[in-house]
Design a protein around this motif. Structure first.
Motif, PDB file in Angstrom:
ATOM      1  N   ARG B 222     -13.397  20.735  32.779  1.00  0.00           N
ATOM      2  CA  ARG B 222     -13.146  22.080  32.295  1.00  0.00           C
ATOM      3  C   ARG B 222     -11.901  22.683  32.976  1.00  0.00           C
ATOM      4  NH1 ARG B 222     -16.835  27.410  33.130  1.00  0.00           N
ATOM      5  NH2 ARG B 222     -16.273  26.941  35.267  1.00  0.00           N
ATOM      6  N   GLY B 223     -11.711  22.303  34.230  1.00  0.00           N
ATOM      7  CA  GLY B 223     -10.564  22.835  34.969  1.00  0.00           C
ATOM      8  C   GLY B 223      -9.236  22.548  34.294  1.00  0.00           C
ATOM      9  N   TYR B 224      -9.119  21.374  33.654  1.00  0.00           N
ATOM     10  CA  TYR B 224      -7.877  21.031  32.963  1.00  0.00           C
ATOM     11  C   TYR B 224      -7.579  22.039  31.859  1.00  0.00           C
ATOM     12  CZ  TYR B 224      -7.798  16.361  35.130  1.00  0.00           C
ATOM     13  OH  TYR B 224      -7.732  15.321  36.007  1.00  0.00           O
ATOM     14  N   TYR B 225      -8.643  22.437  31.134  1.00  0.00           N
ATOM     15  CA  TYR B 225      -8.442  23.420  30.069  1.00  0.00           C
ATOM     16  C   TYR B 225      -8.124  24.794  30.663  1.00  0.00           C
ATOM     17  CZ  TYR B 225     -10.616  20.022  26.902  1.00  0.00           C
ATOM     18  OH  TYR B 225     -10.912  18.906  26.166  1.00  0.00           O
ATOM     19  N   ASP B 226      -8.869  25.168  31.726  1.00  0.00           N
ATOM     20  CA  ASP B 226      -8.649  26.478  32.349  1.00  0.00           C
ATOM     21  C   ASP B 226      -7.194  26.650  32.761  1.00  0.00           C
ATOM     22  OD1 ASP B 226     -11.227  27.216  32.011  1.00  0.00           O
ATOM     23  OD2 ASP B 226     -11.878  26.792  34.062  1.00  0.00           O
ATOM     24  N   VAL B 227      -6.667  25.604  33.414  1.00  0.00           N
ATOM     25  CA  VAL B 227      -5.284  25.676  33.882  1.00  0.00           C
ATOM     26  C   VAL B 227      -4.346  25.938  32.714  1.00  0.00           C
ATOM     27  CG1 VAL B 227      -3.388  24.258  34.735  1.00  0.00           C
ATOM     28  CG2 VAL B 227      -5.541  24.307  35.965  1.00  0.00           C
ATOM     29  N   ALA B 228      -4.478  25.143  31.666  1.00  0.00           N
ATOM     30  CA  ALA B 228      -3.560  25.286  30.538  1.00  0.00           C
ATOM     31  C   ALA B 228      -3.754  26.636  29.847  1.00  0.00           C
ATOM     32  CB  ALA B 228      -3.766  24.144  29.550  1.00  0.00           C
ATOM     33  N   ARG B 229      -5.012  27.092  29.756  1.00  0.00           N
ATOM     34  CA  ARG B 229      -5.254  28.359  29.070  1.00  0.00           C
ATOM     35  C   ARG B 229      -4.621  29.523  29.815  1.00  0.00           C
ATOM     36  NH1 ARG B 229     -11.304  29.099  28.550  1.00  0.00           N
ATOM     37  NH2 ARG B 229     -10.732  31.100  27.646  1.00  0.00           N
ATOM     38  N   THR B 230      -4.735  29.546  31.157  1.00  0.00           N
ATOM     39  CA  THR B 230      -4.119  30.665  31.879  1.00  0.00           C
ATOM     40  C   THR B 230      -2.605  30.620  31.778  1.00  0.00           C
ATOM     41  OG1 THR B 230      -4.028  29.483  33.957  1.00  0.00           O
ATOM     42  CG2 THR B 230      -5.976  30.814  33.573  1.00  0.00           C
ATOM     43  N   LEU B 231      -2.047  29.453  31.479  1.00  0.00           N
ATOM     44  CA  LEU B 231      -0.590  29.361  31.361  1.00  0.00           C
ATOM     45  C   LEU B 231      -0.125  29.610  29.937  1.00  0.00           C
ATOM     46  CD1 LEU B 231       0.112  26.319  33.708  1.00  0.00           C
ATOM     47  CD2 LEU B 231       0.218  28.737  34.223  1.00  0.00           C
ATOM     48  N   ALA B 233      -1.584  28.343  26.846  1.00  0.00           N
ATOM     49  CA  ALA B 233      -1.657  27.249  25.872  1.00  0.00           C
ATOM     50  C   ALA B 233      -2.481  27.649  24.648  1.00  0.00           C
ATOM     51  CB  ALA B 233      -2.286  26.024  26.526  1.00  0.00           C
TER      52      ALA B 233
END
Lengths: 263, 329
Positions: B222-231, B233
Motif C-alpha cells: 500500500r505504501g507504494y500507492y500512498d507515495v505516488a498519490r501524495t505526489l 499521481a
C-alpha cells in the motif's frame, strides 16, 4: 539569545495548516475504535511542529488525514483556509520506510512526482538539484537495493523535496536508522528545512529528536489521542542536545508520557 | 556448495587460464574414440547409410576440440565450463551407436542409430522445417493472444473490485479445466481446426498468466500507492507506473508456466486436428513406422521448446535487472 527566538525564516513558502474539532474512528470487527477525539491544532507558515506520543495513539492517522490519504470523518482540515479533500503535491509525506520503488533507479525514484504530474520533460534539472541537496548526486544511477538505510531515506527526502512541498509531513522518518545515522540526518533535516522554508509536521517517538527539530512539541495522550501539553522550544538552530533548556523540556515530556519516575 | 564457491573464487583470482585445456583434450579424445567406434566396428543387422559420414563428423569435432585444447588460453569461459559435458556427450553417443547399429541389442524398427537421425535431417529437412514453421505460427498466435488477455485480465481483477466480481468466477471455473479436454468441443464450435487450436493454446496460457498477474497486482504494498498519490499521481499512473512494474516478477512466473502448458496443448491439437506442425509430423512418422523421423522431430522439438523458455528467461533478466539473485534458467 532572546528567549522568544523562533524559527529563523517564517516565509510565504510554508503552508498554514488548521485542524479544528478533528475526530476519527476505525471499524474493527464491527466495533468502533476511536483514534482521534476533538483535536485542534494549527501550524503557522514555516513552522515545524512535532507530535510526540505513545505508539498506536493515532499520530500516524492524523498525518494520513492531513496528507489526504484517509477520508475525513469529522471536523475541519484546512490548508491555507481551503478544505483538504485529497492528496496534493503541496503536502508531501516522508514515511518511516523509504518506500523507494525497487525497479527504478535513484534518479527515477526522485523524478516520480514530476513524472506523475507531467512536468518531468521540462524540469529534469530539478531532479539533479534535489539529489545534490541530499548529497547523493553520484548515486543517481544506483538501484535502491544498493543503498544503505540512511541513503535510502535521503533519497526519499529528495523525492519529496523535488516537488517544492509547502508542508512536509514526516512520519517517524528516522525511526529505522541506527543512532549515528540518525544524528547526522537530524542535522540534515534542520538544514533542508531552513533552506526551503516549508512548514513541517513531524511525528516521532524520540523526545530528543522532537526537541532538536521542532519549534513546538505537542505531547499526545494514549488512544484516543488528545493533546496533553504544548512545549515551546525557545532556542535557535542548530540546537545542542545537552542544553539545560532542552534537558528540562525532555524531563517534562517524559513525565507527561508517564516515564518521569524511571528517569 | 562451499567447495564449489571456493573453486569459483580461485578461478577468479587466477590471472590467466592454464596454457593447456585438459578437459578439452579429453573431450577431443572421446570424440575421436566415437569416430573410430563408428567407422571401424561393423554394423550388426544392416548397413546403415551415412555411417562413414557420421564418423568423419566425429573426427572433425575431435580435431576442433583438440586444437582448442592446445590453444588453451583463448578458449571462451563458457566453452571451458561445458568441457565435462562434451566428454559425456561423446560417451552417450558412443553407447547409443554401440547398442543400436553395432551390437543390435535394441530392436531395430523402434530404435534408430544416430546416423539414421542424421539421414532424416539431410533428406527430410524441407518437411521438418515446414512443420516447425507451422508449429511456431500456431504457438505464437495462441501464446500471444492468451498472454495478452491474461495480463489484461489479471491487472483488471487485481485493480478493480467490480471487474473482479465478474471475472473471478469465470477464472475459477474455466481456468483449471485442462484445455485439451475442450478439444473435441472446440473443433466443432470453431470454423477451422486452426482457430480452435489457437483458442485452446491461448486458454492454456491465459490461466496461469491471469492468476499470477492478479496476485502480483494484489500484493503491491500500500505504501507504494500512498507515495505516488501524495505526489499527485492519477489512477492511470498508479496502474501503469506502480502496479504493473511491481507485479512484473509474478507476471513472468505466469508466462513461464503458461508457455509450458501451451507446448502440450500445441502437440495434442496438432495430433488431433490440425494436420500440420511437429505434433502432426510425430504422428505421421509413427504411422509409417518411420521411427528415426520421430526421434529427429522429438529432438528438434526439445531444442525449440528449450530455446523458447531460454528466450523468455533472457527477456525476464533484462526486464527485471533491478532484482538481485533471481533464479537462473
Amino acid at each position: 539569545m532572546v528567549a522568544t527566538a523562533r524559527s529563523p525564516i517564517p516565509t510565504e513558502r510554508g503552508l498554514r495548516l488548521d485542524i479544528r474539532g478533528l475526530a476519527h474512528a476505525f471499524e474493527l470487527k464491527g466495533e468502533r475504535l476511536p483514534v482521534l477525539q476533538r483535536l485542534d491544532l494549527s501550524v503557522a507558515p514555516g513552522e515545524m511542529v512535532a507530535l510526540l506520543g505513545p505508539s498506536g495513539c493515532g499520530k500516524s492517522t492524523l498525518l494520513r488525514l492531513v496528507a489526504g490519504l484517509e477520508p475525513l470523518q469529522h471536523g475541519e482540515l484546512l490548508a491555507d483556509g481551503a478544505p483538504i479533500a485529497g492528496p496534493d503535491p503541496s503536502r508531501v509525506v516522508v514515511f518511516q520506510d523509504p518506500t523507494l520503488y525497487p525497479w527504478r533507479t535513484v534518479w527515477d525514484n526522485v523524478a516520480l512526482g514530476l513524472q506523475a504530474r507531467g512536468l518531468l520533460r521540462q524540469q529534469r534539472g530539478r531532479v539533479d538539484e534535489a539529489l545534490a541537496k541530499v548529497g547523493l548526486g553520484e548515486f543517481a544511477q544506483a538501484y535502491p537495493r544498493q543503498l544503505s538505510g540512511g541513503m535510502a531515506q535521503r533519497v526519499a527526502l529528495a523525492r519529496a523535496l523535488v516537488n517544492d512541498p509547502r508542508l512536509l509531513i514526516l512520519d517517524e522518518p528516522l525511526g529505522k536508522l541506527d543512532s549515528l545515522t540518525r544524528i547526522a540526518m537530524q542535522g540534515e533535516l534542520i538544514r533542508l528545512w531552513q533552506q526551503q522554508g516549508y512548514s513541517g509536521l513531524l511525528v516521532t517517538h524520540d523526545v530528543e529528536e522532537a526537541l532538536l527539530l521542532a519549534d513546538r512539541v505537542l505531547v499526545f495522550s494514549d488512544r484516543p489521542a488528545r493533546v496533553l501539553a504544548e512545549l515551546q522550544v525557545a532556542r535557535d538552530y542548530p540546537r545542542h542536545r545537552d542544553d539545560p533548556h532542552l534537558v528540562e523540556l525532555r524531563r517534562q515530556a517524559l513525565e507527561l508520557l508517564g516515564l518521569g519516575k524511571d528517569w | 556448495m562451499s567447495t564449489s564457491s571456493l573453486e569459483w573464487s580461485a578461478a577468479r583470482e587466477r590471472p590467466a587460464p592454464a596454457r593447456l585445456w585438459r578437459t578439452g583434450l579429453l573431450a577431443g579424445a572421446a570424440w575421436g574414440g566415437l569416430g573410430l567406434l563408428t567407422a571401424r566396428l561393423p554394423n550388426a543387422i544392416r548397413d546403415w547409410p551415412l555411417t562413414a559420414e557420421l564418423a568423419s563428423l566425429s573426427f572433425v569435432v575431435a580435431a576442433l576440440l583438440a586444437g582448442l585444447a592446445l590453444a588453451g588460453r583463448w578458449v571462451p569461459a563458457r566453452l571451458r565450463a561445458a568441457g565435462p559435458w562434451l566428454v559425456a556427450l561423446a560417451l552417450l553417443l558412443g553407447a547409443w551407436q554401440l547398442f543400436t547399429a553395432k551390437l543390435g541389442w535394441l530392436p531395430v524398427p523402434f530404435f534408430a542409430p544416430p546416423q539414421a537421425l542424421l539421414e532424416v535431417y539431410l533428406e527430410d529437412w524441407a518437411r521438418l522445417g515446414e512443420s516447425l514453421l507451422h508449429s511456431l505460427a500456431l504457438l505464437g498466435s495462441g501464446v500471444a493472444f492468451g498472454a495478452g488477455c491474461g495480463f489484461l485480465a489479471g491487472v483488471s481483477i487485481g485493480w478493480s473490485r467490480r471487474i473482479g466480481y465478474w471475472l473471478h468466477p469465470v477464472l475459477r471455473l474455466l481456468g483449471p479445466v485442462p484445455s485439451t479436454a475442450l478439444l473435441p468441443l472446440c473443433f466443432f464450435l470453431f470454423p477451422s481446426s486452426w482457430s480452435a487450436s489457437v483458442f485452446l493454446i491461448a486458454l492454456a496460457t491465459w490461466f496461469p498468466v491471469t492468476v499470477l498477474t492478479w496476485s502480483g497486482v494484489a500484493s503491491v504494498e500500500r505504501g507504494y500507492y500512498d507515495v505516488a498519490r501524495t505526489l499527485g499521481a492519477s489512477p492511470w499512473f498508479l496502474i501503469r507506473r506502480v502496479a504493473i512494474p511491481a507485479a512484473l516478477p509474478h507476471v513472468f512466473v505466469g508466462l513461464f508456466m503458461g508457455l509450458g502448458a501451451s507446448f502440450s496443448v500445441l502437440v495434442v491439437a496438432e495430433m488431433m486436428g490440425v494436420k500440420a506442425g511437429l505434433g502432426w509430423y510425430l504422428q505421421w512418422a509413427q504411422g509409417w513406422a518411420a521411427y528415426a523421423n520421430m526421434y529427429a522431430a522429438l529432438l528438434l522439438m526439445a531444442l525449440v521448446c528449450s530455446g523458447l523458455i531460454s528466450a523468455l528467461f533472457l527477456i525476464r533478466d533484462r526486464a527485471l535487472s533491478w532484482q538481485q539473485g533471481a533464479m537462473k534458467w
